[in-house]
Enzyme design. Structure first.
Site, PDB file in Angstrom:
ATOM      1  CD  GLU A  25     -12.149  -8.380  -9.995  1.00  0.00           C
ATOM      2  OE1 GLU A  25     -11.892  -7.176  -9.864  1.00  0.00           O
ATOM      3  OE2 GLU A  25     -12.927  -9.000  -9.243  1.00  0.00           O
TER       4      GLU A  25
ATOM      5  CB  CYS B 196     -17.366   4.801  -5.948  1.00  0.00           C
ATOM      6  SG  CYS B 196     -18.061   3.183  -5.856  1.00  0.00           S
TER       7      CYS B 196
HETATM    8  N1  SAM Z   1     -10.838  -0.409 -10.317  1.00  0.00           N
HETATM    9  C1  SAM Z   1     -11.971  -0.813 -11.124  1.00  0.00           C
HETATM   10  C2  SAM Z   1     -12.120   0.158 -12.290  1.00  0.00           C
HETATM   11  O1  SAM Z   1     -11.620   1.277 -12.206  1.00  0.00           O
HETATM   12  O2  SAM Z   1     -12.699  -0.234 -13.304  1.00  0.00           O
HETATM   13  C3  SAM Z   1     -13.235  -0.897 -10.303  1.00  0.00           C
HETATM   14  C4  SAM Z   1     -13.074  -1.779  -9.104  1.00  0.00           C
HETATM   15  S1  SAM Z   1     -14.513  -2.049  -8.152  1.00  0.00           S
HETATM   16  C5  SAM Z   1     -14.698  -0.565  -7.313  1.00  0.00           C
HETATM   17  C6  SAM Z   1     -13.919  -3.144  -6.922  1.00  0.00           C
HETATM   18  C7  SAM Z   1     -13.435  -4.486  -7.427  1.00  0.00           C
HETATM   19  O3  SAM Z   1     -13.003  -5.245  -6.277  1.00  0.00           O
HETATM   20  C8  SAM Z   1     -14.473  -5.311  -8.118  1.00  0.00           C
HETATM   21  O4  SAM Z   1     -14.029  -5.707  -9.381  1.00  0.00           O
HETATM   22  C9  SAM Z   1     -14.666  -6.534  -7.212  1.00  0.00           C
HETATM   23  O5  SAM Z   1     -14.880  -7.723  -7.931  1.00  0.00           O
HETATM   24  C10 SAM Z   1     -13.356  -6.598  -6.472  1.00  0.00           C
HETATM   25  N2  SAM Z   1     -13.476  -7.280  -5.161  1.00  0.00           N
HETATM   26  C11 SAM Z   1     -14.586  -7.713  -4.536  1.00  0.00           C
HETATM   27  N3  SAM Z   1     -14.286  -8.307  -3.376  1.00  0.00           N
HETATM   28  C12 SAM Z   1     -12.933  -8.279  -3.266  1.00  0.00           C
HETATM   29  C13 SAM Z   1     -12.022  -8.757  -2.297  1.00  0.00           C
HETATM   30  N4  SAM Z   1     -12.423  -9.382  -1.202  1.00  0.00           N
HETATM   31  N5  SAM Z   1     -10.704  -8.556  -2.527  1.00  0.00           N
HETATM   32  C14 SAM Z   1     -10.286  -7.912  -3.636  1.00  0.00           C
HETATM   33  N6  SAM Z   1     -11.120  -7.433  -4.574  1.00  0.00           N
HETATM   34  C15 SAM Z   1     -12.422  -7.610  -4.400  1.00  0.00           C
END
Ligand code: SAM
Length: 458
Positions: free
Chosen positions: A145, A242
């Site tokens: 993360e 999502c």
């Molecule tokens: N997979 C998680 C779950 O099932 O609980 C949910 C993930 S959520 C949809 C997307 C995640 O990507 C967040 O935790 C966010 O902090 C992270 N994120 C945000 N910007 C990002 C970036 N530039 N590169 C990688 N991850 C990022």
């Protein structure tokens, strides 16, 4: 009120009738609630009869069930014990990859089978992957993360789930470029415009705009192109969001095919109101083309921080009564950590040579300190009793009623009159799951629950 441009876009993709149905589910129905049982901790993972709530039909996961309403999870000690994870039901479709992973493992039984969850916080997909990998021996998961505070929450949820074959990292996707061809399977559950969350979260509606959709699509491109070199040829990629729009979903998949030669094995949208679905979700499963093995760790050991390869930082500790057979205990500084024997070296090599910012790896089981007359004191850590490595009954265990459990979880005073002095594990039924570790001093207990995860008053 749903944004007009969103209504137009979805109507264009689904046709007016189907889109109309989806809009009414979003606007006029309640979000569903589902949970997924933890096979590391409970035995009745099918009907989840240990839950103090009413359940109804099953989900896409063999371990999951819908609930009839949303209860106050925080007041259930089994929730804190990690007996289950509250998860959006559509996401459980991820389990689709379990037989494919098992097949891949059979075809390549040597070495460690390595899986990356790139955008992992708060840990829904990670805990699910860990349940799946429990049945694929010799595997480990890197759960990453990028946002520091969210990575801390991810660590808490990973500890609570209890698997020992996991490394949590806090890195930008580009940092994985140092590991060409390293992973067999990769899950990229990308940050997105969140259209699928409209029913559940009015904030997602307020923040939606066409500009933001374009920004998200561009960011997803960047994330994917940064991390893809770390997937081995023939490896599996899950790309999910999502959200519903094609810019972030189908267009990105098409780009993976044209630009990187991926083969699409499946792609699927889930909408609120679909039989097994919860909120909106897009799932795609792809296989990376190419053949032959790529070099692993080619430039990782000379990456940042002057960290060297090898596992000199870890020294085998010998056996520890609290740790089950099949796990090996190592000392690193003052900490004793347990790893599954089969992947211990691979996990340590990853931790020490990848150049990534590792926040946790394996299960921390104890701290060692110098005691009187040169004696080594071995002090159990709270994470021991959360972990699959803990040998049940190797510390005295007592089952406590709800009131005592909540007092312990709130870090309030706990008195255990009939328990032995010293370290005691508190369990909560029906499944007698460990949730507390205290040092019983007779008139009171020292509570080893970390204050960061205590139950706050509600
Ligand atoms: N997979 C998680 C779950 O099932 O609980 C949910 C993930 S959520 C949809 C997307 C995640 O990507 C967040 O935790 C966010 O902090 C992270 N994120 C945000 N910007 C990002 C970036 N530039 N590169 C990688 N991850 C990022």
């Amino acid at each position: 009120m749903l944004p007009e441009e969103f209504i137009e876009q979805l109507t264009l993709s689904l046709g007016p009738e189907r889109a109309g149905e989806v809009f009414s589910y979003i606007q006029y129905t309640q979000p569903s609630v589902a949970v997924r049982a933890n096979p590391f901790k409970v035995s009745d993972v099918e009907s989840l009869s240990f839950l103090p709530f009413d359940t109804e039909r099953g989900t896409y996961s063999q371990w999951g069930r819908f609930l009839t309403s949303r209860p106050e999870f925080a007041l259930d000690p089994l929730f804190h014990a990690g007996a289950y994870y509250v998860q959006e039901a559509s996401s459980m479709y991820l389990e689709r990859i379990m037989p494919l992973m098992a097949e891949m493992r059979q075809a390549r039984p040597d070495g460690a089978f390595k899986v990356l969850d790139l955008c992992a916080a708060p840990g829904g997909k990670t805990t699910h992957l860990l349940s799946m990998l429990r049945e694929i021996p010799g595997s480990f998961l890197v759960s990453n993360e990028v946002i520091r505070t969210r990575a801390a929450v991810l660590c808490e949820n990973v500890s609570k789930w209890g698997a020992a074959n996991v490394v949590v990292t806090n890195n930008d996707p580009a940092d994985f470029a140092a590991l060409p061809g390293y992973f067999d399977v990769m899950v990229v559950d990308a940050p997105c415009s969140g259209e699928g969350m409209f029913r559940k979260d009015p904030e997602a509606v307020a923040q939606w705009s066409e500009d933001n959709v374009r920004l998200c699509a561009a960011r997803q491109h960047r994330i994917l192109s940064d991390v893809l070199p770390a997937l081995r040829p023939g490896g599996l990629l899950v790309y999910s969001t999502c959200t519903f729009n094609h810019y972030e979903d189908e267009d990105n998949v098409a780009w993976l095919v044209s630009e990187y030669g991926f083969e699409v094995l499946e792609q699927k949208h889930f909408y609120p109101g679909d039989e097994m679905a919860g909120e909106g979700f897009f799932f795609s499963l792809l296989r990376k083309g190419g053949g032959g093995d790529m070099p692993v760790f080619s430039n990782a050991s000379k990456s940042r921080g002057g960290r060297s390869g090898g596992s000199a930082a870890y020294r085998p500790f010998g056996s520890l009564d609290w740790v089950r057979d099949g796990f090996t205990v190592y000392r690193k500084g003052p900490m004793l950590k347990a790893f599954p024997g089969q992947v211990a070296e691979a996990m340590q090599a990853f931790e020490l040579s990848s150049g990534l910012r590792v926040m946790m790896s394996g299960s921390a089981v104890a701290e060692v300190k110098d005691g009187n007359r040169g004696k080594l004191l071995v002090l159990p850590q709270y994470s021991l009793i959360q972990s699959e490595v803990y040998r049940r009954g190797s510390l005295p265990e007592i089952e406590v009623p709800l009131e005592t459990a909540l007092a312990c979880l709130r870090l309030g005073p706990v008195v255990l009159r009939d328990a032995p002095a010293g370290y005691v594990v508190l369990t909560y039924s029906p499944e007698a799951v460990p949730f507390g570790l205290v040092k019983n001093l007779g008139s009171r207990c020292n509570n080893l629950l970390p204050s960061s995860i205590r139950l706050r008053q509600i």
